[in-house]
Design a protein around this motif. Sequence first.
Motif, PDB file in Angstrom:
ATOM      1  N   PRO A 279       0.892  -1.190   0.097  1.00 40.46           N
ATOM      2  CA  PRO A 279      -0.039  -0.225  -0.061  1.00 40.46           C
ATOM      3  C   PRO A 279       0.840   1.147  -0.115  1.00 40.46           C
ATOM      4  N   ARG A 280       1.982   1.172   0.216  1.00 46.25           N
ATOM      5  CA  ARG A 280       3.007   2.325   0.108  1.00 46.25           C
ATOM      6  C   ARG A 280       3.794   2.515  -0.996  1.00 46.25           C
ATOM      7  N   SER A 281       3.552   1.738  -2.111  1.00 44.59           N
ATOM      8  CA  SER A 281       4.126   1.869  -3.180  1.00 44.59           C
ATOM      9  C   SER A 281       3.347   1.247  -4.230  1.00 44.59           C
ATOM     10  N   ALA A 282       3.525   1.379  -5.715  1.00 47.50           N
ATOM     11  CA  ALA A 282       2.754   0.223  -6.595  1.00 47.50           C
ATOM     12  C   ALA A 282       3.884  -0.683  -7.301  1.00 47.50           C
ATOM     13  N   ARG A 283       4.677  -1.367  -6.247  1.00 45.40           N
ATOM     14  CA  ARG A 283       5.695  -2.257  -6.842  1.00 45.40           C
ATOM     15  C   ARG A 283       5.052  -3.095  -7.692  1.00 45.40           C
ATOM     16  N   GLY A 284       3.848  -3.644  -7.279  1.00 41.15           N
ATOM     17  CA  GLY A 284       3.239  -4.811  -8.095  1.00 41.15           C
ATOM     18  C   GLY A 284       2.758  -4.187  -9.490  1.00 41.15           C
ATOM     19  N   LEU A 285       2.191  -3.388  -9.555  1.00 39.32           N
ATOM     20  CA  LEU A 285       1.637  -2.477 -10.835  1.00 39.32           C
ATOM     21  C   LEU A 285       3.102  -2.364 -11.658  1.00 39.32           C
ATOM     22  N   GLY A 323      -1.295 -11.455 -14.660  1.00 33.31           N
ATOM     23  CA  GLY A 323      -1.856 -12.113 -13.467  1.00 33.31           C
ATOM     24  C   GLY A 323      -1.374 -11.034 -12.313  1.00 33.31           C
ATOM     25  N   ILE A 324      -0.042 -10.645 -12.376  1.00 38.04           N
ATOM     26  CA  ILE A 324       0.480  -9.604 -11.192  1.00 38.04           C
ATOM     27  C   ILE A 324      -0.524  -8.251 -11.278  1.00 38.04           C
ATOM     28  N   ALA A 325      -0.863  -7.742 -12.325  1.00 38.55           N
ATOM     29  CA  ALA A 325      -1.372  -6.586 -12.530  1.00 38.55           C
ATOM     30  C   ALA A 325      -2.889  -6.789 -12.213  1.00 38.55           C
ATOM     31  N   LEU A 326      -3.655  -7.555 -12.192  1.00 40.82           N
ATOM     32  CA  LEU A 326      -4.976  -7.818 -12.089  1.00 40.82           C
ATOM     33  C   LEU A 326      -5.215  -7.755 -10.595  1.00 40.82           C
ATOM     34  N   VAL A 327      -4.483  -8.556  -9.868  1.00 36.77           N
ATOM     35  CA  VAL A 327      -4.437  -8.704  -8.385  1.00 36.77           C
ATOM     36  C   VAL A 327      -4.077  -7.570  -7.747  1.00 36.77           C
ATOM     37  N   SER A 328      -2.945  -6.901  -8.041  1.00 33.03           N
ATOM     38  CA  SER A 328      -2.403  -5.554  -7.839  1.00 33.03           C
ATOM     39  C   SER A 328      -3.287  -4.374  -8.015  1.00 33.03           C
ATOM     40  N   ALA A 329      -3.945  -4.219  -9.101  1.00 30.77           N
ATOM     41  CA  ALA A 329      -4.921  -3.385  -9.478  1.00 30.77           C
ATOM     42  C   ALA A 329      -6.202  -3.131  -8.610  1.00 30.77           C
ATOM     43  N   LEU A 330      -6.837  -4.509  -8.378  1.00 29.14           N
ATOM     44  CA  LEU A 330      -8.002  -4.673  -7.589  1.00 29.14           C
ATOM     45  C   LEU A 330      -7.639  -4.484  -6.342  1.00 29.14           C
ATOM     46  N   ALA A 388       7.115   3.716 -16.317  1.00 36.39           N
ATOM     47  CA  ALA A 388       7.843   4.647 -15.591  1.00 36.39           C
ATOM     48  C   ALA A 388       7.067   5.563 -15.052  1.00 36.39           C
ATOM     49  N   VAL A 389       6.032   6.110 -15.684  1.00 38.08           N
ATOM     50  CA  VAL A 389       5.065   6.991 -15.123  1.00 38.08           C
ATOM     51  C   VAL A 389       4.415   6.413 -13.824  1.00 38.08           C
ATOM     52  N   VAL A 390       3.809   5.266 -14.043  1.00 43.37           N
ATOM     53  CA  VAL A 390       3.554   4.407 -12.652  1.00 43.37           C
ATOM     54  C   VAL A 390       4.343   4.616 -11.670  1.00 43.37           C
ATOM     55  N   LEU A 391       5.686   4.127 -11.934  1.00 39.55           N
ATOM     56  CA  LEU A 391       6.689   4.262 -10.803  1.00 39.55           C
ATOM     57  C   LEU A 391       6.784   5.482 -10.202  1.00 39.55           C
ATOM     58  N   ALA A 392       6.981   6.621 -11.057  1.00 34.44           N
ATOM     59  CA  ALA A 392       7.184   8.029 -10.584  1.00 34.44           C
ATOM     60  C   ALA A 392       5.800   8.340  -9.643  1.00 34.44           C
ATOM     61  N   SER A 393       4.646   8.026 -10.318  1.00 37.59           N
ATOM     62  CA  SER A 393       3.599   8.581  -9.624  1.00 37.59           C
ATOM     63  C   SER A 393       3.415   7.998  -8.363  1.00 37.59           C
ATOM     64  N   SER A 394       3.475   6.815  -8.434  1.00 35.06           N
ATOM     65  CA  SER A 394       3.334   5.836  -7.047  1.00 35.06           C
ATOM     66  C   SER A 394       4.209   6.561  -6.031  1.00 35.06           C
ATOM     67  N   ARG A 395       5.558   7.011  -6.271  1.00 37.67           N
ATOM     68  CA  ARG A 395       6.314   7.600  -5.041  1.00 37.67           C
ATOM     69  C   ARG A 395       5.453   9.006  -4.547  1.00 37.67           C
ATOM     70  N   ARG A 396       4.981   9.681  -5.489  1.00 34.13           N
ATOM     71  CA  ARG A 396       4.466  11.011  -5.170  1.00 34.13           C
ATOM     72  C   ARG A 396       3.022  10.814  -4.554  1.00 34.13           C
ATOM     73  N   TYR A 397       2.337   9.815  -5.068  1.00 35.97           N
ATOM     74  CA  TYR A 397       0.776   9.703  -4.455  1.00 35.97           C
ATOM     75  C   TYR A 397       0.846   8.468  -3.477  1.00 35.97           C
ATOM     76  N   LEU A 398       1.365   8.535  -2.450  1.00 38.56           N
ATOM     77  CA  LEU A 398       1.336   7.522  -1.386  1.00 38.56           C
ATOM     78  C   LEU A 398      -0.045   7.036  -0.980  1.00 38.56           C
ATOM     79  N   GLN A 399      -0.326   5.874  -0.998  1.00 37.82           N
ATOM     80  CA  GLN A 399      -1.685   5.193  -0.677  1.00 37.82           C
ATOM     81  C   GLN A 399      -1.233   4.930   0.850  1.00 37.82           C
ATOM     82  N   ARG A 400      -2.395   5.406   1.519  1.00 43.34           N
ATOM     83  CA  ARG A 400      -2.412   5.073   3.313  1.00 43.34           C
ATOM     84  C   ARG A 400      -2.844   3.625   3.229  1.00 43.34           C
ATOM     85  N   PRO A 401      -2.268   2.663   3.908  1.00 41.55           N
ATOM     86  CA  PRO A 401      -2.546   1.481   4.261  1.00 41.55           C
ATOM     87  C   PRO A 401      -3.820   1.257   5.039  1.00 41.55           C
TER      88      PRO A 401
END
Length: 403
Positions: A279-285, A323-330, A388-401
């Motif tokens: 929840p603190r990164s989008a490493r799965g996506l 497979g990784i994307a579906l679960v991570s995105a959901l 690359a956009v997902v990586l950069a954005s995930s660092r900026r918009y952290l998701q609260r666990p």
Amino acid sequence: MTVRPAGRHWLLVWGTVFVCSWGGNQFSPMLLLYEQREHFSPVFVTSLLGVYVLGLAPALLVAGSLSDRHGRRPVMVVGVVAALLGSGMLALGGLNGAFLVAGRLLSGVTVGVAMAVGTSWVKELSQSPWDQGADRSAGARRAALAFTLGSGLGALIAGLLAQWGPYPEVLPFLIHLAVTAPFLVIVARAPETNLLGGVSGPWWRQLRVPSAGHRRFVRVVAVAAPWIFLSAAVGYGYLPTRLAAATGENGLLFATAATVVALGVSSLVQPLAKRLHSPRSARGLVTAVFVMAAGLALVTGAVAVQSVWLGIVANAVIGAGMGIALVSALLEVQAIATDRDLAGLTGVFYAVAYVGFLAPAGIAALAGAVPVTTILLVVTALAVVAGAVVLASSRRYLQRPPA
């Protein structure tokens, strides 16, 4: 009346999502059949992938929001009815292309309902009080597995019958009709989980999904989403048509194998997505998008050298990314959404994801003027940029666990 053991209610909806997904993907390996045996034009056959999206996208957006306000069960029943009508139309497809168009539209509707409503329903039945033993990611994993296994089995049965079975334009769809019909009763036995009640005012005002404007959704999930089904459509929808010369009379078998490999690998790697997700990164996506980009690069190579085996490897890599994307995105969606718009946001996610299914039609339209390998290289490069956009954005918009 027999009371179903606690923790098993989700299986009723899981099975419904399974048969709806089966109906949506059973057409994919049959593209070559309609092109070679029924002599429909390649552009018409490829465009049927896009027609599917025309039924699917509105269903995703409307069904999810309506079920958030009026309950999961009534909307899911509509999805099962659409599945039955869709397979009925497709069974008549050999008589006239109009039946194929109608069948694909209805197939899109049923998958749209299953993805938006069924996914949310499975998630809700995979938590307290319905399933006390499930972990937090169980709903996302179960829903993703129902989709991939249903899609894979539908493609496998349709493809094998198209290659070797009698009445290949009819029998796969009749089998699906027989399997799906009981779910009109089964889905009615599943517990209703959305008891919030409807809202007043015109129905179109009920379609608003507030969480769709969440920065994490817009900048991370929505950027990654289209690549899930774009890579799938290119890998096991479009690639078999480009390897027709290499596969010869085994073209339908290759199309079936490509589909089953992609969806089979997707199912197998989904437990890995649980470990990758944070929840603190989008490493799965992020991982998923880059893996799908690698798969698209392999598709390009398979077309360039006309290699069947490289095409199979490409679909295996694409399946891993899917497979990784579906679960991570959901998991992202379920953390972002509120109780009032879970199905609605799930529908928005899948609507964005399924935009990728339009890619083969676009590639086919450009192929007359630009070499296919050049188009695929550009698509692969765009996938890398998206990662690359997902990586950069995930660092900026952290998701609260979640609490």
